[in-house]
Design an enzyme around this catalytic site. Structure first.
Site, PDB file in Angstrom:
ATOM      1  N   ASP A   1      22.560  -1.222 -48.449  1.00 50.23           N
ATOM      2  CA  ASP A   1      23.624  -0.330 -48.913  1.00 50.23           C
ATOM      3  C   ASP A   1      23.588  -0.193 -50.426  1.00 50.23           C
ATOM      4  O   ASP A   1      23.826   0.872 -50.981  1.00 50.23           O
ATOM      5  CB  ASP A   1      24.992  -0.832 -48.452  1.00 50.23           C
ATOM      6  CG  ASP A   1      25.296  -2.258 -48.903  1.00 50.23           C
ATOM      7  OD1 ASP A   1      24.335  -3.021 -49.162  1.00 50.23           O
ATOM      8  OD2 ASP A   1      26.478  -2.625 -48.997  1.00 50.23           O
TER       9      ASP A   1
ATOM     10  N   ARG B   1      25.360  -5.923 -55.975  1.00 53.09           N
ATOM     11  CA  ARG B   1      26.433  -6.897 -55.786  1.00 53.09           C
ATOM     12  C   ARG B   1      26.069  -7.902 -54.692  1.00 53.09           C
ATOM     13  O   ARG B   1      24.954  -7.876 -54.162  1.00 53.09           O
ATOM     14  CB  ARG B   1      27.745  -6.177 -55.461  1.00 53.09           C
ATOM     15  CG  ARG B   1      27.749  -5.474 -54.129  1.00 53.09           C
ATOM     16  CD  ARG B   1      29.053  -4.713 -53.937  1.00 53.09           C
ATOM     17  NE  ARG B   1      29.080  -4.037 -52.663  1.00 53.09           N
ATOM     18  CZ  ARG B   1      29.656  -2.866 -52.461  1.00 53.09           C
ATOM     19  NH1 ARG B   1      30.239  -2.218 -53.447  1.00 53.09           N
ATOM     20  NH2 ARG B   1      29.664  -2.326 -51.257  1.00 53.09           N
ATOM     21  N   ASP B   2      27.001  -8.761 -54.354  1.00 51.99           N
ATOM     22  CA  ASP B   2      26.728  -9.803 -53.363  1.00 51.99           C
ATOM     23  C   ASP B   2      26.793  -9.230 -51.951  1.00 51.99           C
ATOM     24  O   ASP B   2      27.616  -9.633 -51.141  1.00 51.99           O
ATOM     25  CB  ASP B   2      27.743 -10.944 -53.524  1.00 51.99           C
ATOM     26  CG  ASP B   2      29.174 -10.414 -53.532  1.00 51.99           C
ATOM     27  OD1 ASP B   2      29.354  -9.176 -53.463  1.00 51.99           O
ATOM     28  OD2 ASP B   2      30.106 -11.229 -53.598  1.00 51.99           O
ATOM     29  N   GLU B   3      25.920  -8.251 -51.688  1.00 49.91           N
ATOM     30  CA  GLU B   3      25.954  -7.608 -50.373  1.00 49.91           C
ATOM     31  C   GLU B   3      24.532  -7.234 -49.948  1.00 49.91           C
ATOM     32  O   GLU B   3      23.895  -7.983 -49.250  1.00 49.91           O
ATOM     33  CB  GLU B   3      26.891  -6.388 -50.426  1.00 49.91           C
ATOM     34  CG  GLU B   3      27.151  -5.827 -49.042  1.00 49.91           C
ATOM     35  CD  GLU B   3      28.443  -5.054 -48.941  1.00 49.91           C
ATOM     36  OE1 GLU B   3      29.176  -4.934 -49.924  1.00 49.91           O
ATOM     37  OE2 GLU B   3      28.711  -4.554 -47.832  1.00 49.91           O
TER      38      GLU B   3
ATOM     39  N   ASP C   1      25.077   3.733 -43.412  1.00 45.84           N
ATOM     40  CA  ASP C   1      24.377   4.233 -44.590  1.00 45.84           C
ATOM     41  C   ASP C   1      22.959   4.662 -44.202  1.00 45.84           C
ATOM     42  O   ASP C   1      22.456   5.693 -44.654  1.00 45.84           O
ATOM     43  CB  ASP C   1      24.305   3.144 -45.677  1.00 45.84           C
ATOM     44  CG  ASP C   1      25.668   2.533 -45.982  1.00 45.84           C
ATOM     45  OD1 ASP C   1      26.409   2.213 -45.028  1.00 45.84           O
ATOM     46  OD2 ASP C   1      25.997   2.349 -47.172  1.00 45.84           O
TER      47      ASP C   1
ATOM     48  N   TRP D   1      28.225   3.757 -37.176  1.00 41.62           N
ATOM     49  CA  TRP D   1      27.174   2.885 -37.702  1.00 41.62           C
ATOM     50  C   TRP D   1      26.144   2.624 -36.597  1.00 41.62           C
ATOM     51  O   TRP D   1      24.945   2.783 -36.794  1.00 41.62           O
ATOM     52  CB  TRP D   1      27.790   1.582 -38.215  1.00 41.62           C
ATOM     53  CG  TRP D   1      28.249   1.669 -39.646  1.00 41.62           C
ATOM     54  CD1 TRP D   1      27.795   0.905 -40.684  1.00 41.62           C
ATOM     55  CD2 TRP D   1      29.234   2.556 -40.215  1.00 41.62           C
ATOM     56  NE1 TRP D   1      28.423   1.283 -41.857  1.00 41.62           N
ATOM     57  CE2 TRP D   1      29.303   2.280 -41.596  1.00 41.62           C
ATOM     58  CE3 TRP D   1      30.034   3.559 -39.717  1.00 41.62           C
ATOM     59  CZ2 TRP D   1      30.153   2.976 -42.460  1.00 41.62           C
ATOM     60  CZ3 TRP D   1      30.895   4.249 -40.574  1.00 41.62           C
ATOM     61  CH2 TRP D   1      30.944   3.957 -41.914  1.00 41.62           C
TER      62      TRP D   1
ATOM     63  N   GLU E   1      28.859   4.875 -54.898  1.00 44.13           N
ATOM     64  CA  GLU E   1      29.423   4.571 -53.584  1.00 44.13           C
ATOM     65  C   GLU E   1      30.687   5.396 -53.322  1.00 44.13           C
ATOM     66  O   GLU E   1      31.027   5.687 -52.185  1.00 44.13           O
ATOM     67  CB  GLU E   1      29.778   3.076 -53.545  1.00 44.13           C
ATOM     68  CG  GLU E   1      30.454   2.605 -52.279  1.00 44.13           C
ATOM     69  CD  GLU E   1      30.625   1.093 -52.254  1.00 44.13           C
ATOM     70  OE1 GLU E   1      30.651   0.480 -53.344  1.00 44.13           O
ATOM     71  OE2 GLU E   1      30.720   0.528 -51.156  1.00 44.13           O
TER      72      GLU E   1
ATOM     73  N   HIS F   1      24.553   3.491 -54.542  1.00 39.03           N
ATOM     74  CA  HIS F   1      24.607   3.562 -53.081  1.00 39.03           C
ATOM     75  C   HIS F   1      23.888   4.845 -52.683  1.00 39.03           C
ATOM     76  O   HIS F   1      24.017   5.857 -53.354  1.00 39.03           O
ATOM     77  CB  HIS F   1      26.064   3.655 -52.632  1.00 39.03           C
ATOM     78  CG  HIS F   1      26.583   2.417 -51.980  1.00 39.03           C
ATOM     79  ND1 HIS F   1      26.621   1.209 -52.627  1.00 39.03           N
ATOM     80  CD2 HIS F   1      27.110   2.207 -50.745  1.00 39.03           C
ATOM     81  CE1 HIS F   1      27.147   0.306 -51.797  1.00 39.03           C
ATOM     82  NE2 HIS F   1      27.456   0.884 -50.652  1.00 39.03           N
TER      83      HIS F   1
HETATM   84  C1  BGC Z   1      29.048  -1.038 -47.763  1.00 40.84           C
HETATM   85  C2  BGC Z   1      28.983   0.336 -47.177  1.00 40.84           C
HETATM   86  C3  BGC Z   1      29.115   0.117 -45.707  1.00 40.84           C
HETATM   87  C4  BGC Z   1      30.533  -0.310 -45.538  1.00 40.84           C
HETATM   88  C5  BGC Z   1      31.037  -0.388 -44.161  1.00 40.84           C
HETATM   89  C6  BGC Z   1      30.452  -1.530 -47.569  1.00 40.84           C
HETATM   90  O1  BGC Z   1      30.674  -2.742 -48.119  1.00 40.84           O
HETATM   91  O2  BGC Z   1      28.644  -1.085 -49.071  1.00 40.84           O
HETATM   92  O3  BGC Z   1      28.105   1.193 -47.681  1.00 40.84           O
HETATM   93  O4  BGC Z   1      28.700   1.134 -44.881  1.00 40.84           O
HETATM   94  O5  BGC Z   1      30.785  -1.511 -46.217  1.00 40.84           O
HETATM   95  O6  BGC Z   1      32.326  -0.061 -44.203  1.00 40.84           O
END
Ligand code: BGC
Length: 883
Positions: free
Chosen positions: A462, A466-468, A475, A527, A730, A745
């Site tokens: 995504d 960041r911490d993700e 996405d 999703w 984003e 994003h």
């Molecule tokens: C992500 C999004 C993702 C979403 C889901 C976020 O934290 O960065 O791009 O699809 O969470 O709600």
């Protein structure tokens, strides 16, 4: 053009095997072969092919295939031909070439030889054991004679760097790809012949935590924090005289601790060069103080070949500016937000610790604003050896999403050349190009491409900062078509679709993220739809029927799961819906629309695969869902779906959920909402926007779509650019605080597909796949004087470039051999007298088709006056003059 009589098919080019060029170590037992055709004449196609596959190049040179000689096969298939010779053997290289016959029966010369090599095809061939014990592992071994061929098969639970006799092997970084390790690990095959020598040799592996040992708030890591990563290596070495030796990871390896004190994808790498041990990866190193490696069970999944572009350092960018906002603090601006790291060049006293912090944003003070990277520490620390030499550092097992780097602890005053940006992502090839006369469009295109590539890290993530950084499926589906028009995504998505199947539960559910680390099971339907949608796009863009076949059961299970949640034919559960929207749309409507779409895809896949009972059953289910959708969401009194947002109406219309007699009325509501309700602005999130512009174009409002695409005030892509964006955000809003607001994003990049499809006009023909049939239909936007698009498709180059001046429209088109196209040449509204020329020759005049132009097989006029030409392959230069 050759002289008359010399016309004919040229040698096929761009030979591919499983979408890859000369792949090493594949494990598909009937790999598909593909080539691109060229011909000196227009209107040409392939009527037959012959493929030769040999175990030695010399055999092929004599036009012989000891492994497979397909003979002359009458077929127009040039993109998905399954290997059909003798069974392919592990670790064996195969050489192949192909020639074809054109529609007149003329044979082409043979292509140049290409090759593919098999990996280890059965689990029993793996003799290596999973080992661990430190972040350095090594082993010395003798090779008794000259090495004629050597391969390394390598994977890790974590990241690795493979080293042989003091050198890093290959150019992959952050390998292996991230998978659901409990189900599958991917191994990479390296040709290491040139790294080995007769006599003593040493293999060394550096290990990093990667995704396996990532500490995060997003669920449990595969390995608890603090445990060391594991590796699996097998070297197969052929020596002169036919001898063979195998070196495998096992308890005879030694484990030590290297200069990497800590490494984490989110937090960065800490490297102390004083702890380097020169020679540890070469023979003769004294490792008596190292302990024996521990043999472990490994993650437990199967081993599969990594068959997609690896992550690599693909570019190096110099900083544009360095500032000194506080004493001892230097801030570098790379001029571009991207994923990767910085290379540091430094000379100074031993033990000096230099720190690099990474961020997307700056405060007005010139200091880094790191609020939006949340928990990620994104810091690399390098401690100098201090031996008087220039020291060059790059991290090994982390990456950052950034535009700015803050340098502290630097001995002396750093210069602009102290740092350089290293751009790191899955090294997919660029296959598309779009440009137009309006600079804003080219800027958006640039943001889309940088944003997309920043998020290709063996899975589509995504965001990179960041911490993700997870494989969020919504996405992924949102931008998949944009991606496929810009980059060669075939192998990448083939892998990711398998990743999706790896997370599928026994109940058929899939997860919001793949591999599943954040979000829910079952996935939000917008999703989860990535599973059917990505399969479908693979079919459409690459003509891939095998992927529909291989995933048919998985797709059916997924649809049946959705059905179990929709007893009255309405699927209501939803978590995110039209995520990050300006105006909220009820999630139920979004979920239900995708339910309909998913069932339709399954029905179409069933029909393509000849499963007619399923095709019928799921078409019926789709019809029931359509009725139920209208009943559930349509408010007859107000004449709107749900709360009447742009997304509600766009999904209903685009997916074909609106009864025919209400189409006009609903479309009117939508355009009113855009134009009068919101002063020609988008109010959707990333789900709605994917379909909004294509819908407007399809329904005759392409000027309105164009106005939305080129808006510069909030919310719009232009607004991001006006506020300094170099990648897509984003959010439509310009936020820079601690909330969720990544500045990199990719999901709003769905508009990129519209650039190619609407503005350049490159489309698949009706009901066709893999660009066998093409529709070129550019939208001549009012304030554009030209636009052009090129896509290297599986069949070859498709391009469309138009330029416009009052009364004249020029359109240059390229259609690959073995394809046909319908070209729609739009006229100006008021124009009546139309003449179309190709080069100097007239194709259309006085309301009639004038036959005779090579390659053009027909022409007609649409009700709106546009001229439609039917053409075969070739390059054409059309000119429409109108009065
Ligand atoms: C992500 C999004 C993702 C979403 C889901 C976020 O934290 O960065 O791009 O699809 O969470 O709600």
């Amino acid at each position: 053009m050759l002289a008359l009589g010399a016309d004919g098919p040229l040698p096929p080019k761009n030979l591919r095997c499983e979408y890859l060029s000369n792949p090493l170590g594949i494990d598909v037992r009937q790999p598909r072969l593909a080539w691109v055709l060229e011909h000196t004449a227009r209107g040409q196609k392939q009527t037959a092919y012959q493929i030769l596959v040999a175990t030695r190049p010399e055999t092929l040179t004599q036009d012989k295939g000891d492994q497979w000689d397909s003979g002359r096969v009458a077929s127009d298939n040039s993109t998905q031909v399954p290997y059909n010779g003798k069974p392919l053997q592990s670790s064996t290289t195969y050489y192949w070439k192909v020639h074809t016959w054109d529609k007149d029966g003329n044979a082409s010369p043979y292509s140049r030889a290409a090759q593919f090599e098999m990996g280890l095809l059965s689990a029993e061939e793996w003799k290596a054991q999973w080992i661990a014990g430190g972040n350095l592992l090594r082993k010395e071994f003798p090779v008794a004679a000259k090495v004629v061929r050597a391969r390394a098969y390598v994977t890790a639970l974590g990241y690795y760097e493979l080293r042989l006799n003091g050198q890093k092997v290959g150019s992959n970084v952050l390998d292996p790809a991230w998978t659901t390790y409990e189900k599958r690990s991917l191994y990479t095959t390296y040709d290491v012949t040139a790294y080995l020598q007769s006599g003593p040799n040493a293999v060394g592996m550096m290990l990093g935590n990667g995704w396996a040992n990532q500490t995060w708030d997003w669920g449990d890591p595969v390995k608890p924090a603090g445990q060391s990563p594991e590796l699996l290596v097998q070297l197969e070495i052929d020596m002169e005289g036919g001898r063979h030796v195998q070196i495998v990871s096992d308890k005879s390896w030694k484990a030590g601790k290297g200069p990497i004190a800590s490494d984490s994808i989110y937090n960065g790498e800490t490297y102390d060069a004083r702890l380097e041990m020169p020679g540890w990866d070469a023979p003769g190193f004294n490792d008596s103080s190292w302990k024996a490696a521990e043999v472990l069970k490994g993650p437990g999944g199967v081993l599969s070949a990594e068959m997609m572009p690896p992550i690599r350092v693909v570019d190096t960018i110099p900083p544009v500016l360095v500032s000194n906002p506080q004493p001892g603090v230097y801030v570098y601006d790379l001029g571009q937000n991207f994923a990767g790291w910085a290379q540091l060049r430094v000379k100074g006293p031993r033990g000096t610790a230099v720190k690099m912090h990474f961020a997307e944003l700056l405060y007005d003070s010139g200091m880094l604003n790191r609020e939006n990277i949340r928990g990620a520490k994104a810091t690399d620390t390098y401690t100098l050896r201090g031996d008087g030499e220039l020291e060059v550092f790059e991290p090994h097992f982390t990456y950052h999403g950034f535009r700015y780097v803050e340098l502290t602890g630097f001995p002396g005053t750093p210069g602009l050349d102290t740092l350089r940006g290293r751009v790191v992502h899955s090294a997919v090839e660029s296959v598309g190009n779009f440009a137009a006369s309006k600079p804003l469009l080219n800027q958006i295109q640039r943001l889309i491409r940088w944003g997309y590539l920043s998020n290709l890290h063996s899975v589509p993530t995504d965001c990179p900062q960041r911490d993700e950084r997870m494989g969020w499926m919504g996405d992924a589906q949102a931008t998949a078509e944009t991606a496929m028009l810009n980059f060669d995504m075939a192998a990448f998505f083939t892998n990711f679709i398998r990743d999706i199947r790896d997370v599928q539960g026994p109940d058929g559910s899939v997860t919001d993220t793949v591999p599943h680390k954040g979000g829910s099971r079952p996935a939000d339907p917008a999703w989860g739809t990535a599973y059917p949608l990505l399969c479908w796009y693979m079919y459409e863009q690459y003509g891939d029927v095998r992927i529909l076949d291989e995933h048919y059961d998985g797709l059916k299970k997924y649809v049946e799961f959705l059905r179990s949640k929709a007893p009255d034919n309405v699927l209501r559960y939803s978590y995110y819906g039209d995520w990050v929207a300006v105006e909220h749309t009820p999630g139920e409507l979004v979920s239900d629309a995708y339910y309909y779409k998913d069932v339709q895809i399954l029905a179409k896949a069933a029909a393509i695969l000849g499963k007619s009972a399923d095709a019928q059953a799921y078409s019926q289910l789709a019809a029931q869902i359509k009725d139920a959708f209208h009943r559930e969401f349509y408010d007859a009194k107000r004449g709107v779906y749900a709360n009447g947002t742009q997304t509600a109406h766009t999904l209903a219309l685009f997916f074909g959920l609106v009864p025919d007699d209400q189409l006009g009325q609903v479309l009117g509501r939508l355009t009113n909402d855009i134009v009068y309700g919101h002063d020609t602005h988008i109010t959707t999130g990333f789900i709605g926007v994917k379909y909004l512009l294509p819908l407007l174009t399809r329904t005759g409002s392409s000027d309105l779509a164009y106005e939305l695409a080129t808006q510069t005030t909030y919310p719009s892509w232009g607004y991001m650019i006006a506020n300094g964006a170099t990648t897509l955000w984003e959010l439509w809003q310009n936020k820079t605080g601690p909330s969720m607001n990544s500045h990199n994003h990719h999901m709003f990049g769905s508009v990129g597909a519209w650039f190619y499809q609407a503005l350049a006009g490159i489309n698949l023909g009706a009901d066709s796949a893999g660009y066998g049939k093409i529709r070129i239909e550019p939208q001549i936007a009012r304030d554009l004087t030209w636009a052009s698009g090129t896509v290297e498709t599986v069949r070859g180059t498709v391009s469309s470039a138009w330029s416009h001046s009052p009364g004249v429209l020029s359109l240059d088109v390229t259609i690959p051999v073995n394809s046909q196209a319908r070209i729609v040449i739009p006229k100006e509204e008021e124009a009546t007298e139309l003449v179309v020329r190709e080069g100097e020759q007239i194709v259309w005049e006085k309301g009639k088709y004038v036959p005779g132009v090579p390659g053009v097989t027909g022409a007609s006029q649409e009700r709106n006056g546009n001229i439609v030409l039917e053409v075969g392959s070739g390059r054409y230069s059309f000119k429409l003059t109108m009065r």
